[in-house]
Design an enzyme around this catalytic site. Structure first.
Site, short mmCIF file in Angstrom:
data_model
loop_
_atom_site.label_atom_id
_atom_site.label_comp_id
_atom_site.label_asym_id
_atom_site.label_seq_id
_atom_site.Cartn_x
_atom_site.Cartn_y
_atom_site.Cartn_z
N HIS A 114 65.82 64.36 24.91
CA HIS A 114 66.94 65.14 24.37
C HIS A 114 68.27 64.45 24.62
O HIS A 114 68.43 63.70 25.57
CB HIS A 114 66.93 66.59 24.88
CG HIS A 114 67.33 66.81 26.30
ND1 HIS A 114 66.46 67.24 27.27
CD2 HIS A 114 68.52 66.69 26.92
CE1 HIS A 114 67.10 67.36 28.42
NE2 HIS A 114 68.37 67.04 28.24
N GLU A 138 67.28 69.51 21.99
CA GLU A 138 65.92 69.41 22.49
C GLU A 138 64.97 68.97 21.37
O GLU A 138 65.34 69.02 20.20
CB GLU A 138 65.47 70.80 22.98
CG GLU A 138 66.29 71.33 24.13
CD GLU A 138 65.78 70.86 25.48
OE1 GLU A 138 64.91 69.98 25.54
OE2 GLU A 138 66.27 71.39 26.48
N ASP A 145 78.09 69.00 25.46
CA ASP A 145 77.32 70.23 25.62
C ASP A 145 77.84 71.06 26.80
O ASP A 145 78.64 70.60 27.60
CB ASP A 145 75.82 69.92 25.78
CG ASP A 145 75.53 68.88 26.86
OD1 ASP A 145 76.46 68.46 27.57
OD2 ASP A 145 74.36 68.49 26.99
N ASN A 177 62.58 64.30 28.09
CA ASN A 177 61.84 64.55 26.85
C ASN A 177 62.57 63.98 25.62
O ASN A 177 62.25 64.31 24.50
CB ASN A 177 61.59 66.06 26.66
CG ASN A 177 62.88 66.85 26.57
OD1 ASN A 177 63.98 66.30 26.61
ND2 ASN A 177 62.76 68.17 26.43
C1 GLP Z 1 71.16 67.50 30.66
C2 GLP Z 1 72.46 67.39 29.89
C3 GLP Z 1 72.56 66.10 29.13
C4 GLP Z 1 72.23 64.94 30.04
C5 GLP Z 1 70.82 65.06 30.57
C6 GLP Z 1 70.43 63.96 31.53
O1 GLP Z 1 70.19 68.03 29.88
N1 GLP Z 1 72.63 68.48 28.98
O2 GLP Z 1 73.85 66.00 28.57
O3 GLP Z 1 72.38 63.75 29.33
O4 GLP Z 1 70.69 66.31 31.24
O5 GLP Z 1 70.94 64.20 32.79
P1 GLP Z 1 70.80 63.25 34.04
O6 GLP Z 1 71.78 62.13 33.80
O7 GLP Z 1 71.20 64.10 35.21
O8 GLP Z 1 69.40 62.78 34.09
#
Ligand code: GLP
Length: 225
Positions: A137, A142, A67, A135
């Site tokens: 995702h 999402e 992403d 949440n």
């Molecule tokens: C963001 C990214 C995801 C990632 C998620 C969790 O939304 N788009 O690709 O997996 O956050 O991030 P973190 O590891 O900082 O909790």
């Protein structure tokens, strides 16, 4: 689904990097979809260490991501492009010609998404690394993302803005998927993934249907299981 529960973030990162090193050594021309966010940071540190200790060679791998924010410039420190170069690509011998990240600065997002789908179809992802949002995702899929969703532009609920993300169906096509989750904040999402309903409301729950899915969690992330 294989669940590996370890005691803490350090162990989680060690297991994740060990698996990645093993997979690259098994198939030097492997296609890897790299995750961003805080969670895989130490995994990447370990990979850099393994590279320096000559335990792994990145020269033949192909690198993708899952992403990106949209619109965003590559140089922007918040971009996932910047993140992956700073945390990993600049520190190992990955061939820059084999790096295909989602372009958050494209003038034609539809074309960008279609191109990503096409290249994944022609050159499937062997290993997709993922984190998870609170949440549930994955990538920027999402709640409400369909099982059939493809790479597309999406609105982001956890921050105001838009992003480009591989779809759920794109992620499900990867031969192997590894999801990392650490800390209490992720416990609810992990419960939903493992034990909740298979639902668009928890996009990560679809991963239960993947035939080679490894979930690596620490005690806190697994505390509701
Ligand atoms: C963001 C990214 C995801 C990632 C998620 C969790 O939304 N788009 O690709 O997996 O956050 O991030 P973190 O590891 O900082 O909790």
């Amino acid at each position: 689904m294989k669940i590996i529960e370890v005691k803490n973030y350090k162990e989680l990162s060690r297991i994740a990097s060990d698996i990645i090193v093993e997979e690259i050594n098994k198939k030097p021309k492997i296609v890897i979809g790299f995750a961003t966010g805080k969670t895989p940071k130490k995994t990447y540190k370990n990979l850099v260490k393994a590279y320096k200790n000559k335990k792994v060679d990145f020269s033949k791998i192909t690198a993708l991501d899952a992403d990106e924010f949209y619109p965003i410039k590559k140089e922007n420190k918040k971009s996932y492009y910047h993140y992956l170069f700073v945390n990993l690509f600049n520190k190992v011998n990955v061939n820059k010609k084999n790096i295909f990240l989602l372009n958050g600065n494209t003038k034609d997002p539809e074309k960008e998404c279609a191109g990503y789908e096409k290249s994944i179809k022609e050159n499937p992802v062997d290993l997709q690394l993922l984190g998870i949002g609170e949440n549930g995702h994955i990538g920027f899929n999402e709640p409400g993302s369909s099982r059939n969703s493809k790479t597309r532009v999406v609105g982001l609920t956890h921050i105001k803005g838009t992003g480009i993300t591989m779809g759920i169906s794109t992620i499900m096509k990867a031969k192997k998927v590894i999801l990392l989750a650490s800390g209490k904040k992720k416990a609810k999402a992990i419960y939903g993934l493992v034990k909740g309903k298979l639902t668009e409301e928890v996009p990560a729950s679809f991963l239960r249907e993947h035939k080679d899915f490894i979930l690596i969690i620490d005690k806190k992330a697994g505390s509701l299981l």
